[in-house]
Motif scaffolding. Structure first.
Motif, PDB file in Angstrom:
ATOM      1  N   ASP A   1      16.008  52.985  12.439  1.00 30.81           N
ATOM      2  CA  ASP A   1      16.618  53.502  13.666  1.00 30.81           C
ATOM      3  C   ASP A   1      16.709  55.017  13.610  1.00 30.81           C
ATOM      4  O   ASP A   1      17.551  55.563  12.916  1.00 30.81           O
ATOM      5  CB  ASP A   1      18.011  52.904  13.850  1.00 30.81           C
ATOM      6  CG  ASP A   1      18.702  53.416  15.113  1.00 30.81           C
ATOM      7  OD1 ASP A   1      18.042  54.089  15.927  1.00 30.81           O
ATOM      8  OD2 ASP A   1      19.901  53.129  15.275  1.00 30.81           O
TER       9      ASP A   1
ATOM     10  N   GLN B   1      19.312  47.717   8.192  1.00 35.10           N
ATOM     11  CA  GLN B   1      18.974  48.883   9.009  1.00 35.10           C
ATOM     12  C   GLN B   1      17.532  49.335   8.800  1.00 35.10           C
ATOM     13  O   GLN B   1      17.104  50.304   9.412  1.00 35.10           O
ATOM     14  CB  GLN B   1      19.918  50.044   8.668  1.00 35.10           C
ATOM     15  CG  GLN B   1      21.373  49.781   9.046  1.00 35.10           C
ATOM     16  CD  GLN B   1      22.298  50.823   8.464  1.00 35.10           C
ATOM     17  OE1 GLN B   1      22.051  51.353   7.385  1.00 35.10           O
ATOM     18  NE2 GLN B   1      23.366  51.142   9.183  1.00 35.10           N
TER      19      GLN B   1
ATOM     20  N   ARG C   1      24.415  54.188  12.768  1.00 36.29           N
ATOM     21  CA  ARG C   1      23.931  53.519  13.970  1.00 36.29           C
ATOM     22  C   ARG C   1      24.225  54.397  15.179  1.00 36.29           C
ATOM     23  O   ARG C   1      25.073  55.285  15.139  1.00 36.29           O
ATOM     24  CB  ARG C   1      24.611  52.161  14.153  1.00 36.29           C
ATOM     25  CG  ARG C   1      26.108  52.269  14.419  1.00 36.29           C
ATOM     26  CD  ARG C   1      26.742  50.900  14.698  1.00 36.29           C
ATOM     27  NE  ARG C   1      28.171  51.015  14.909  1.00 36.29           N
ATOM     28  CZ  ARG C   1      28.747  51.362  16.064  1.00 36.29           C
ATOM     29  NH1 ARG C   1      27.981  51.652  17.104  1.00 36.29           N
ATOM     30  NH2 ARG C   1      30.047  51.435  16.180  1.00 36.29           N
TER      31      ARG C   1
END
Length: 311
Positions: free
Chosen positions: A191, A182, A201
């Motif tokens: 992200d 990630q 997510r």
């Protein structure tokens, strides 16, 4: 202010409440923001190895939108200084003469290796100064304060006051560990959407349609949902691979028809506050398609997590 981006609302952008989901207003504004910042010279090539970061985003939702409509995003610079440039964007439905949503987005430049803020290029600041506009009255906040957010609360203070509540999406507590997958090449979480969601997510469009936003049954048997009126997300620090994060939410304001929710994301590995996410939403009768007073049975649940002293 000038037009920056135009697009049609697609079927896969409609959520469980039957209208354009909030994430797709946001995506349109973010695309317009990237286009405007590029015009100012704040491109990845010009800034490399530094990066442009959207660290403070305010949105006011004006009118719900539906599949098939064409939306245009207009925008302009509000102000620019040595370390930040803020811009205003309006998502409009020209065919109906409607303002759908308005945004104030604050951008800064960071060192990707340390996460620290860097000065903006002088040429970009000068270019932004030639683009300035006034913030329209309809783009100003109604409930959310755009001043410096409160960052002094600790995870221990918030967690001690708020038990986990799985019945409401703004209340439930989520914990997860940042994985290397990630993160960017420097080991920072890459992200930004993950900062709002406990599983690390962004939910897919299909998940948003099938599972969110949540709907409830009101005291009179009608379907009820929470329709966002205003949101603000502020990034405070950048977590790294291996850090454990905990997201926890409460009500910092409660009114007849409206709730002002806040989610804190804490880095429990370092003790740092990672982000703040405010959401002002109205109780919407999905059958009558109108706002209503919060039903007593639901209000009773919200009162237990009403902490105006944390605002």
């Amino acid at each position: 202010m000038r037009a920056l981006y135009t697009s049609d609302i697609q079927a896969n952008e409609i959520d469980g409440l039957g209208h354009l989901n909030v994430r797709f207003y946001m995506e349109r504004a973010q695309r317009a923001n990237r286009l405007l910042m590029t015009e100012l010279g704040l491109t990845s090539q010009a800034l490399s190895p530094a990066r442009l970061v959207q660290h403070d985003t305010y949105c006011r939702y004006h009118r719900e939108q539906f599949q098939g409509s064409t939306l245009t995003v207009n925008g302009g610079v509000l102000e620019a200084g040595p370390e930040r440039v803020s811009a205003f964007y309006e998502v409009t439905n020209p065919a109906k003469g409607e303002i759908a949503a308005t945004f104030v987005i604050v951008n800064s430049v960071t060192d990707p290796g340390t996460g620290k803020t860097l000065p903006l290029p002088a040429a970009a600041v000068a270019a932004a100064g030639r683009e300035t506009i006034e913030l329209p009255e309809y783009g100003r906040p109604r409930t959310i304060d755009l001043g410096a957010p409160r960052t002094d609360l600790t995870f221990a203070e918030v967690a001690a006051r708020l038990a986990d509540d799985r019945s409401d999406p703004m209340s439930r507590r989520s914990e997860w560990t940042v994985t290397p997958e990630q993160c960017d090449e420097h080991g920072f979480l890459s992200d930004p959407g993950a900062l709002m969601f406990g599983n690390g997510r962004m939910p897919s469009a299909e998940e948003m349609r099938n599972h969110g936003p949540m709907t409830f049954t009101g005291d009179h048997g009608h379907r009820l949902g929470w329709a966002s009126l205003e949101t603000r997300m502020v990034r405070v620090s950048q977590p790294r691979a291996g850090d454990t994060l905990c997201s926890i939410g409460a009500e910092i304001g409660l009114h007849a028809k409206v709730r002002h929710s806040r989610r804190w994301l804490f880095n429990t590995s370092t003790g740092e506050l990672v982000s703040l996410n405010d959401n002002v939403s109205v109780a919407l009768d999905l059958d009558a398609r109108r706002s209503i007073e919060i039903p007593p049975s639901i209000r009773d649940q919200l009162v237990t997590r009403h902490v105006p002293e944390f605002a």
